[in-house]
Design a protein around this motif. Structure first.
Motif, mmCIF file in Angstrom:
data_model
loop_
_atom_site.group_PDB
_atom_site.id
_atom_site.type_symbol
_atom_site.label_atom_id
_atom_site.label_comp_id
_atom_site.label_asym_id
_atom_site.label_seq_id
_atom_site.Cartn_x
_atom_site.Cartn_y
_atom_site.Cartn_z
ATOM 1 N N UNK A 1 -40.193 19.093 58.396
ATOM 2 C CA UNK A 1 -39.794 18.716 57.047
ATOM 3 C C UNK A 1 -40.682 17.569 56.582
ATOM 4 N N UNK A 2 -40.970 17.558 55.306
ATOM 5 C CA UNK A 2 -41.637 16.398 54.727
ATOM 6 C C UNK A 2 -40.773 15.167 54.987
ATOM 7 N N UNK B 1 -31.969 14.640 53.851
ATOM 8 C CA UNK B 1 -32.107 13.333 54.466
ATOM 9 C C UNK B 1 -33.381 13.150 55.259
ATOM 10 N N UNK B 2 -34.296 14.130 55.185
ATOM 11 C CA UNK B 2 -35.557 14.023 55.916
ATOM 12 C C UNK B 2 -36.503 13.038 55.239
ATOM 13 N N UNK B 3 -36.402 12.941 53.925
ATOM 14 C CA UNK B 3 -37.307 12.096 53.143
ATOM 15 C C UNK B 3 -36.545 10.905 52.596
ATOM 16 N N UNK B 4 -36.920 9.714 53.033
ATOM 17 C CA UNK B 4 -36.302 8.494 52.535
ATOM 18 C C UNK B 4 -37.196 7.847 51.492
ATOM 19 N N UNK B 5 -36.641 6.906 50.754
ATOM 20 C CA UNK B 5 -37.425 6.182 49.757
ATOM 21 C C UNK B 5 -38.575 5.436 50.436
ATOM 22 N N UNK C 1 -40.166 6.169 53.244
ATOM 23 C CA UNK C 1 -41.229 7.082 53.659
ATOM 24 C C UNK C 1 -42.023 7.552 52.450
ATOM 25 N N UNK C 2 -41.333 7.783 51.347
ATOM 26 C CA UNK C 2 -42.017 8.186 50.131
ATOM 27 C C UNK C 2 -43.011 7.105 49.698
ATOM 28 N N UNK C 3 -42.602 5.840 49.800
ATOM 29 C CA UNK C 3 -43.509 4.749 49.449
ATOM 30 C C UNK C 3 -44.738 4.750 50.345
ATOM 31 N N UNK C 4 -44.556 4.997 51.638
ATOM 32 C CA UNK C 4 -45.702 5.058 52.548
ATOM 33 C C UNK C 4 -46.655 6.182 52.156
ATOM 34 N N UNK C 5 -46.115 7.306 51.741
ATOM 35 C CA UNK C 5 -46.940 8.441 51.339
ATOM 36 C C UNK C 5 -47.780 8.116 50.107
ATOM 37 N N UNK C 6 -47.261 7.242 49.253
ATOM 38 C CA UNK C 6 -48.000 6.930 48.022
ATOM 39 C C UNK C 6 -49.293 6.170 48.292
#
Length: 455
Positions: free
Chosen positions: A300-301, A351-355, A357-362
């Motif tokens: 999962x992403x 619940x695989x994608x947290x805020x 983790x999303x910030x790290x991806x950016x």
């Protein structure tokens, strides 16, 4: 320069359109409004309306004709204009909401999907006019349907204007409140930038930069489904091999966009600008950047490895697309909006994608925290701190970053919000409950990094 496709490329394009969701996400006409400046706000409103309706009169019908002729869907037709804070600054009595309404009327007259440019560039400081435009954003977005707004609060050269960042926290909260009957939809039409580019064809952040000419036609391509199809069934291949596959697909996607853009510009009688070769997802199944990342090998992403996979994807897209276009610009890479990507929605719901983790991806994607729904009671200071975090990532890495969050009044974690159309739907994501009040209240400017001294 005339660009054509070979018979083989035409066949491949037809297959990508019919089987893999290939489309041209937008053709966007940028229009300079600098010659609309006047001391009288009514004169400015009239001049804005007249110029947009004159230049973009045939934009929609031209896009539809090209789409039918070439068999490549052109999903959106849009207009971007000079940042309105500049255009309204000379008025004796500034009324930025009146100018927003003039933009909205013009957009409706020419039939475009959105119009961008209700914007201000305040990365180093704010004039009185820019402060007034920012203050008017909640009312302007509540009172119009098609107008989109953006504010650039930082750059790698100037640092981060924390006074503007703090201001935007309150502005986003007020915008949510004014459009709470539509699940805070106004916030979906606003984005805060660091290192904003002048030729971005995508909304909500498009504006016609002051370095641009009188008018220009730019293209935003898409094609996550095409890349996904190229990776499916390739689980045993190395990263070297799949990077090459992504580059080849990006080349084909961008070449189609370049051809469509040049034909449209020629028929509209304006110069061709750039191709933004971003992979722009939709809520449709099979048109997801998240699905690509999972095809690379993630369950999962959001799993460990997500940032590395996204970095590889973003780089390969740029390398392949750059070879297919004479002028690449805009944001260019891979978008990761939560509500607009079926795979991102699924990962957030599970619940695989947290805020976080999303910030790290950016740090490695094209833009930033995009189309993320958060609890309606999130403090303005927390939202401002989100903008500061993203601006810091952009400033240090010399890339464009952005924040488009929607604090939905009355909604909390576990709830869901429906925006409709390409904006999709999203679960309300959890954010930190710890306070950023003192941090945001400091104000001033975070200095630019040492690498800004590179002249």
């Amino acid at each position: 320069m005339k660009l054509s496709l070979t018979p083989t490329e035409i066949f491949e394009t037809i297959h990508m359109v019919s089987e893999e969701n290939l489309d041209i996400r937008t053709i966007t006409m940028g229009i300079s409004l600098r010659d609309c400046i006047s001391r009288n706000v009514d004169d400015v409103s009239r001049r804005i309306y007249d110029k947009i309706t004159r230049y973009a009169e045939h934009l929609v019908e031209t896009g539809e004709a090209i789409s039918a002729e070439y068999g490549i869907p052109i999903i959106n037709k849009r207009v971007a204009v000079t940042p309105i804070s500049i255009i309204g600054e000379a008025c004796d009595k500034r009324d930025y909401v009146a100018l927003a309404k003039a933009l909205d009327r013009a957009a409706k007259t020419v039939g475009v999907d959105f119009l961008g440019g209700f914007s201000a560039l305040v990365q180093k400081g704010m004039t009185d006019a820019e402060r007034e435009l920012i203050a008017s954003i909640p009312e302007a977005l509540a009172e119009t349907d098609l107008v989109c707004s953006s504010v650039n609060v930082g750059s790698s050269k100037a640092g981060i204007n924390m006074d503007a960042v703090a201001f935007l926290g309150d502005i986003i909260k007020e915008t949510a409140e004014r459009t709470k009957d539509r699940d805070a939809l106004g916030c979906a039409k606003f984005v805060a930038f660091c290192n904003a580019v002048e030729d971005n064809p995508f909304m909500a952040g498009a504006f016609h930069g002051i370095g641009e000419g009188a008018a220009v036609l730019s293209v935003g391509v898409s094609g996550p489904g095409v890349v996904l199809a190229a990776l499916q069934g390739r689980e045993e291949e190395s990263f070297d091999a799949i990077a090459e596959r992504i580059k080849r697909m990006a080349y084909k996607i961008t070449r189609s966009g370049e051809m469509v853009g040049r034909v449209a510009a020629d028929r509209l009688g304006v110069p061709f600008g750039i191709v933004d070769l971003s992979l722009a997802p939709t809520p449709a199944v099979g048109d997801s950047v998240a699905d690509i990342l999972e095809a690379i090998g993630l369950e999962r992403v959001g799993a460990h490895g997500t940032t590395a996979a996204l970095a590889m994807l973003n780089d390969a897209v740029k390398k392949g697309g750059a070879m297919a276009s004479s002028h690449v610009g805009g944001l260019s890479g891979a978008f990761i909006p939560v509500s607009e990507d079926a795979g991102m929605i699924r990962a957030a719901e599970e619940g695989a994608l947290s805020f976080d983790k999303l910030e790290a991806m950016t740090s490695v994607c094209s833009v930033g925290i995009d189309m993320v729904a958060i609890p309606g009671d999130t403090p303005a200071s927390t939202i401002a701190a989100m903008i500061a975090d993203e601006a810091a990532i952009g400033m240090i890495n010399r890339k464009t970053t952005a924040v488009r969050v929607i604090p939905v009044p009355g909604k909390t974690v576990g709830d869901q919000v429906e925006f409709g159309g390409l904006l999709g739907y999203a679960p309300i994501m959890d954010v930190s409950s710890y306070s950023s009040d003192v941090f945001v209240a400091r104000g001033g400017r975070i200095p630019a990094p040492i690498h800004a001294l590179n002249n």
